[in-house]
Design a protein around this motif. Structure first.
Motif, short mmCIF file in Angstrom:
data_model
loop_
_atom_site.label_atom_id
_atom_site.label_comp_id
_atom_site.label_asym_id
_atom_site.label_seq_id
_atom_site.Cartn_x
_atom_site.Cartn_y
_atom_site.Cartn_z
N GLN A 1 0.84 -1.20 0.00
CA GLN A 1 0.00 0.00 0.00
C GLN A 1 0.87 1.25 0.00
O GLN A 1 0.60 2.23 -0.70
N ARG A 2 1.94 1.21 0.81
CA ARG A 2 2.83 2.38 0.87
C ARG A 2 3.49 2.64 -0.48
O ARG A 2 3.55 3.77 -0.95
N GLU B 1 1.62 -2.41 -13.19
CA GLU B 1 2.70 -3.11 -13.89
C GLU B 1 3.93 -3.25 -12.99
O GLU B 1 4.63 -4.26 -13.03
N VAL B 2 4.20 -2.22 -12.19
CA VAL B 2 5.34 -2.30 -11.27
C VAL B 2 5.10 -3.36 -10.20
O VAL B 2 5.97 -4.16 -9.89
N LEU B 3 3.88 -3.35 -9.64
CA LEU B 3 3.57 -4.27 -8.54
C LEU B 3 3.03 -5.61 -9.04
O LEU B 3 2.71 -6.48 -8.23
N LYS B 4 2.91 -5.75 -10.36
CA LYS B 4 2.39 -6.96 -10.97
C LYS B 4 0.96 -7.26 -10.48
O LYS B 4 0.65 -8.36 -10.01
N LEU B 5 0.15 -6.23 -10.57
CA LEU B 5 -1.27 -6.34 -10.20
C LEU B 5 -2.12 -5.90 -11.39
O LEU B 5 -1.66 -5.12 -12.24
N SER B 6 -3.37 -6.37 -11.42
CA SER B 6 -4.28 -5.87 -12.44
C SER B 6 -4.65 -4.42 -12.07
O SER B 6 -4.43 -3.97 -10.94
N LYS C 1 -6.40 -0.37 -8.08
CA LYS C 1 -7.38 0.59 -7.57
C LYS C 1 -7.84 0.18 -6.17
O LYS C 1 -7.99 1.02 -5.28
N SER C 2 -8.07 -1.10 -6.00
CA SER C 2 -8.52 -1.59 -4.70
C SER C 2 -7.44 -1.38 -3.63
O SER C 2 -7.73 -0.98 -2.50
N LEU C 3 -6.20 -1.64 -4.01
CA LEU C 3 -5.09 -1.45 -3.08
C LEU C 3 -4.99 0.00 -2.65
O LEU C 3 -4.85 0.31 -1.45
N LEU C 4 -5.09 0.90 -3.61
CA LEU C 4 -5.01 2.33 -3.30
C LEU C 4 -6.23 2.79 -2.50
O LEU C 4 -6.10 3.63 -1.60
N PHE C 5 -7.39 2.24 -2.83
CA PHE C 5 -8.60 2.61 -2.09
C PHE C 5 -8.44 2.27 -0.61
O PHE C 5 -8.74 3.08 0.27
N ARG C 6 -7.93 1.06 -0.34
CA ARG C 6 -7.72 0.66 1.06
C ARG C 6 -6.68 1.55 1.74
O ARG C 6 -6.84 1.92 2.90
N TYR D 1 -2.87 4.17 -12.57
CA TYR D 1 -3.17 2.84 -12.04
C TYR D 1 -2.47 1.74 -12.84
O TYR D 1 -1.96 0.77 -12.29
N ARG D 2 -2.48 1.91 -14.17
CA ARG D 2 -1.90 0.87 -15.01
C ARG D 2 -0.40 0.74 -14.76
O ARG D 2 0.14 -0.37 -14.61
N GLN D 3 0.30 1.89 -14.68
CA GLN D 3 1.74 1.86 -14.45
C GLN D 3 2.06 1.24 -13.08
O GLN D 3 2.97 0.42 -12.96
#
Length: 219
Positions: free
Chosen positions: A172-173, A191-196, A201-206, A186-188
């Protein structure tokens, strides 16, 4: 007098040639994407590598500093980032933006550093309320001439924000730092974190929800 003038004229012409050469390298690099420049580096374009280092060096140091909270370590890790870029030049594939690949290397190094030093780190003595090393202030500053009380409140709020960001779970950090400070989309970040993109978006929302809750007192 005449000889000195001739020497000075020759020096001026030489300086102009050097300047023109540097400008030509910069101009030629600016006409290509960073991924194209990196592919040229693999083919032996050393000037292209110098261009990429110059373009991203400060960004990477600032990103790493916010991750490790230590300027010397951030600079050391940044050197390692660009060393790895150079060592990986022949295996580089332009499957994503160069910056995404670069931040993935930086993120992995920062995560590894955090894990390697987990038991060495004592209570953080970092001055989280220090001004931003890049701008000398903070992006949230809105008032032109705050009084002493306003400055104290602002500094207290900024220290709280940085402390809460630092306290977020690792992924999250990283996502918040890339989103807020590096202005990556979000896309970039995904790609760095290997997430869709949706997972990002969900990670950032939390993360932002956690920050809102923990910073209610400073709203």
């Amino acid at each position: 007098m005449g000889r000195n003038r001739t020497v000075n004229d020759a020096s001026a012409r030489e300086s102009n040639r050097e300047l023109s050469g540097a400008e030509a390298v910069s101009s030629a690099s600016a006409e290509r994407t960073d991924a194209e420049i990196m592919l040229a580096v693999a083919a032996g374009d050393e000037a292209g590598y110098t261009y990429l280092v110059g373009k991203y060096h400060r960004q990477i140091i600032h990103f790493l500093f916010r991750m490790v909270r230590n300027e010397a370590v951030a600079e050391e890790l940044a050197q390692e980032v660009f060393l790895r870029v150079y060592r990986s030049r022949e295996s580089y594939r332009a499957e994503a933006k160069f910056s995404t690949w670069l931040y993935r290397i930086a993120t992995n190094l920062a995560v590894n550093h955090a894990r390697d030093t987990k038991y060495e780190r004592t209570a953080q003595t970092v001055n989280l309320d220090e001004p931003d090393s890049e701008t000398g202030s903070t992006p949230e500053v809105a008032d032109d001439d705050p009084n002493v009380e306003q400055r104290m409140l602002r500094e207290e709020r900024m220290a709280a924000i940085r402390a809460q960001v630092a306290a977020l779970p690792e992924r999250q950090r990283m996502a918040v730092l890339m989103h807020k400070y590096q202005e990556m989309d979000y896309r970039q970040i995904g790609e760095v974190l290997k997430l869709s993109e949706s997972a990002t978006k969900s990670l950032l929302f939390r993360a932002y929800q956690t920050l809102r809750e923990s910073l209610k007192a400073y709203a």
